[in-house]
Enzyme design. Structure first.
Site, PDB file in Angstrom:
ATOM      1  N   HIS A  42       0.833  -1.211   0.000  1.00  0.00           N
ATOM      2  CA  HIS A  42       0.000   0.000   0.000  1.00  0.00           C
ATOM      3  C   HIS A  42       0.864   1.257   0.000  1.00  0.00           C
ATOM      4  CE1 HIS A  42      -3.708  -2.365   0.648  1.00  0.00           C
ATOM      5  NE2 HIS A  42      -2.834  -3.188   1.208  1.00  0.00           N
ATOM      6  N   HIS A  46      -1.929   3.349  -4.806  1.00  0.00           N
ATOM      7  CA  HIS A  46      -2.048   1.896  -4.697  1.00  0.00           C
ATOM      8  C   HIS A  46      -3.504   1.439  -4.767  1.00  0.00           C
ATOM      9  CE1 HIS A  46      -2.691   3.311  -0.547  1.00  0.00           C
ATOM     10  NE2 HIS A  46      -3.472   2.254  -0.432  1.00  0.00           N
ATOM     11  N   ASP A  48      -6.396  -1.226  -3.089  1.00  0.00           N
ATOM     12  CA  ASP A  48      -6.828  -2.127  -2.022  1.00  0.00           C
ATOM     13  C   ASP A  48      -7.629  -3.249  -2.669  1.00  0.00           C
ATOM     14  OD1 ASP A  48      -5.794  -0.313  -0.227  1.00  0.00           O
ATOM     15  OD2 ASP A  48      -7.717   0.258   0.643  1.00  0.00           O
ATOM     16  N   HIS A  52      -7.651  -7.145   1.476  1.00  0.00           N
ATOM     17  CA  HIS A  52      -7.029  -6.195   2.411  1.00  0.00           C
ATOM     18  C   HIS A  52      -7.778  -6.181   3.748  1.00  0.00           C
ATOM     19  CE1 HIS A  52      -4.946  -2.740   3.892  1.00  0.00           C
ATOM     20  NE2 HIS A  52      -5.868  -1.849   3.590  1.00  0.00           N
ATOM     21  N   HIS A 151     -14.306   0.461   4.603  1.00  0.00           N
ATOM     22  CA  HIS A 151     -13.576  -0.481   3.766  1.00  0.00           C
ATOM     23  C   HIS A 151     -14.348  -1.796   3.606  1.00  0.00           C
ATOM     24  CE1 HIS A 151      -9.815   1.939   4.105  1.00  0.00           C
ATOM     25  NE2 HIS A 151      -9.495   1.310   3.003  1.00  0.00           N
ATOM     26  N   GLU A 163      -6.202   4.417  -3.808  1.00  0.00           N
ATOM     27  CA  GLU A 163      -5.943   5.470  -2.823  1.00  0.00           C
ATOM     28  C   GLU A 163      -4.660   6.223  -3.156  1.00  0.00           C
ATOM     29  OE1 GLU A 163      -8.145   3.466   1.047  1.00  0.00           O
ATOM     30  OE2 GLU A 163      -6.053   2.940   0.664  1.00  0.00           O
TER      31      GLU A 163
END
Length: 203
Positions: A42, A46, A48, A52, A151, A163
Site C-alpha cells: 500500500h 495503490h 486495495d 485487504h 472499507h 488510494e
C-alpha cells in the site's frame, strides 16, 4: 490529453502511519546498476484488493483487468473539509462504473489525519449505484479514526479501491482510466500506475 494521476514513489512519499517506509538502495557492480527496493503493498498510489480487509476476499492478482480499465468519472469534492457524505454524491452517479473523488488533499505533500474521507452512508450509496472501482486522492477512503466499516462495506461488495491518487490537475468530468497493479500472487494490494485520458482518445 493524458493525465498521470500517480504520485511519485520515493523515500519521501506520503506515509500512512504504521505503513512501511519505502527504501531504495542502488547496487553498482561496475558494469551495471540495479536498485534494491523495500516497499509495502500500500505504498504510494495503490490499490486495495478485497483481501485487504476480508478473509477469503479476492487478492490483487485475481482482480479482472476490466475493473481497472475503461470509463471513469472524476467528481470534484474539494469543498468538503473532512467527511464526504451522500449529499456530495447524490444525483451524480448515474451510469458510473469507476468513480474518482478529487479533494483538497491532492495538493498536499505530507500526511494529514484530517484528510477527506467517505462516510458509511456515502459508501452505501456508492455500492447501491453498482460502482466497481472507487478512487480517492486521500491516503485512505476511510477516516483516520475509522474502524474499517467503510472499507468492509466497499470491499465486501466486490469493489476495489484506489488510494493516494493525484487529481490536482484533473477537471471534473468523464475520462478513460487505466490503473494497473503489479501481478503479486496472493497480495492484498499493490502500487499502481494510473492514468486518465479524455474520452475522445478512447477510439
Amino acid at each position: 490529453m493524458i493525465y498521470d494521476i500517480t504520485r511519485d514513489l520515493s523515500a519521501d512519499a506520503i506515509l500512512y502511519p504504521g505503513d512501511i517506509r519505502p527504501r531504495f538502495r542502488e547496487i553498482d557492480n561496475g558494469q551495471y546498476r540495479v536498485t534494491e527496493m523495500t516497499i509495502g503493498t500500500h505504498s504510494g498510489t495503490h490499490i486495495d484488493a478485497p483481501s485487504h480487509y476480508l478473509e477469503g476476499g479476492r487478492t490483487v492478482d485475481q482482480i479482472p483487468l476490466d475493473v481497472l480499465t475503461g470509463s471513469a468519472r472524476v467528481l470534484d469534492c474539494s469543498d468538503v473539509e473532512t467527511v464526504i457524505g451522500p449529499g456530495s454524491l447524490a444525483g451524480r452517479l448515474a451510469g458510473v462504473r469507476t468513480l474518482l473523488l478529487k479533494t483538497w488533499f491532492s495538493r498536499r505533500e505530507q500526511f494529514d489525519p484530517g484528510y477527506p474521507a467517505l462516510s458509511l452512508e456515502a459508501a452505501d450509496l456508492i455500492v447501491e449505484a453498482g460502482i466497481t472501482c472507487l478512487g480517492t486522492d486521500a491516503p485512505s477512503i476511510e477516516a483516520f479514526s475509522g474502524d474499517g466499516s467503510v472499507h468492509r462495506r466497499l470491499l465486501g461488495s466486490g469493489m476495489v479501491v484506489l488510494e493516494l491518487l493525484d487529481l490536482a490537475a484533473v477537471p471534473e468530468g468523464d475520462y478513460h482510466m487505466v490503473a494497473l497493479p503489479m501481478r503479486l500472487a496472493g497480495a492484498d494490494g499493490s502500487p499502481v500506475r494510473a492514468i486518465l485520458c479524455n474520452k475522445d482518445r478512447e477510439e
